[in-house]
Write a protein that holds these residues in place. Structure first.
Motif, short mmCIF file in Angstrom:
data_model
loop_
_atom_site.label_atom_id
_atom_site.label_comp_id
_atom_site.label_asym_id
_atom_site.label_seq_id
_atom_site.Cartn_x
_atom_site.Cartn_y
_atom_site.Cartn_z
N UNK A 111 -10.86 2.37 -13.34
CA UNK A 111 -11.88 1.87 -12.43
C UNK A 111 -13.26 1.96 -13.06
N UNK A 112 -13.49 3.02 -13.81
CA UNK A 112 -14.80 3.26 -14.40
C UNK A 112 -15.06 2.42 -15.63
N UNK A 113 -14.09 1.66 -16.10
CA UNK A 113 -14.34 0.78 -17.26
C UNK A 113 -15.05 -0.47 -16.84
N UNK A 124 0.81 -1.18 0.00
CA UNK A 124 0.00 0.00 0.00
C UNK A 124 0.86 1.25 0.00
N UNK A 125 1.98 1.21 0.68
CA UNK A 125 2.84 2.39 0.75
C UNK A 125 3.36 2.82 -0.62
N UNK A 126 3.83 1.91 -1.49
CA UNK A 126 4.27 2.36 -2.81
C UNK A 126 3.14 2.99 -3.63
N UNK A 127 1.92 2.45 -3.49
CA UNK A 127 0.77 3.01 -4.19
C UNK A 127 0.50 4.43 -3.71
N UNK A 146 -5.29 0.26 -15.24
CA UNK A 146 -4.86 0.56 -13.88
C UNK A 146 -3.44 0.09 -13.61
N UNK A 147 -3.05 -1.03 -14.19
CA UNK A 147 -1.69 -1.52 -14.02
C UNK A 147 -0.66 -0.63 -14.67
N UNK A 148 -1.05 0.05 -15.74
CA UNK A 148 -0.14 0.94 -16.45
C UNK A 148 -0.35 2.41 -16.09
N UNK A 149 -1.14 2.67 -15.07
CA UNK A 149 -1.49 4.05 -14.72
C UNK A 149 -0.26 4.84 -14.28
N UNK A 150 -0.21 6.06 -14.78
CA UNK A 150 0.87 6.97 -14.40
C UNK A 150 0.35 8.15 -13.58
N UNK A 151 -0.95 8.31 -13.54
CA UNK A 151 -1.53 9.42 -12.78
C UNK A 151 -2.89 9.00 -12.22
N UNK A 152 -3.44 9.86 -11.37
CA UNK A 152 -4.71 9.54 -10.72
C UNK A 152 -5.84 9.48 -11.73
N UNK A 177 -14.26 -6.01 -20.28
CA UNK A 177 -14.09 -4.65 -19.75
C UNK A 177 -13.30 -4.65 -18.44
N UNK A 178 -13.44 -5.69 -17.62
CA UNK A 178 -12.64 -5.80 -16.41
C UNK A 178 -11.16 -5.92 -16.76
N UNK A 179 -10.84 -6.76 -17.74
CA UNK A 179 -9.44 -6.93 -18.14
C UNK A 179 -8.85 -5.64 -18.72
N UNK A 180 -9.62 -4.93 -19.52
CA UNK A 180 -9.15 -3.65 -20.07
C UNK A 180 -8.91 -2.65 -18.94
N UNK A 181 -9.83 -2.57 -17.99
CA UNK A 181 -9.66 -1.67 -16.85
C UNK A 181 -8.47 -2.05 -15.99
N UNK A 182 -8.26 -3.35 -15.79
CA UNK A 182 -7.13 -3.82 -14.99
C UNK A 182 -5.80 -3.48 -15.68
#
Length: 94
Positions: A92-94, A1-4, A79-85, A71-76
């Motif tokens: 999450x909204x996908x 959680x700390x790195x996130x 989120x895995x490649x997210x660089x910003x909020x 759509x869950x896989x696309x959202x995941x």
């Protein structure tokens, strides 16, 4: 959680490391960005349940489950490649 927290919510991470008393869990961090991210989870669930009922009624359970899984896989992946909020919220909204 700390790195996130360090990556996406550095102000929350800083406040969390400063707070030693964990008895009060409400309004501990006062972060609008964290609140927006958390709220997007609930809004996504609300939207998904409304859309899923129509898809299931029109096309059946098999197609709705397949569409939900894709759509869950696309959202995941997003989120895995997210660089910003904002990328987290869109994923999450996908």
């Amino acid at each position: 959680m700390a790195p996130f927290l360090k990556e996406f919510f550095p102000d929350v991470y800083k406040k969390q490391s400063e707070i030693k008393d964990s008895s009060n869990q409400y309004c501990k961090f006062n972060s609008a960005t964290l609140t927006m991210f958390t709220s997007s989870l609930y809004l996504a669930a609300l939207l998904a349940s409304c859309v899923a009922s129509y898809i299931t009624k029109a096309w059946g359970r098999k197609i709705s489950m397949l569409t939900g899984g894709i759509t869950f896989c696309v959202g995941a992946l997003l989120n895995g490649a997210a660089l910003s909020v904002w990328m987290l919220i869109v994923g999450v909204d996908l």
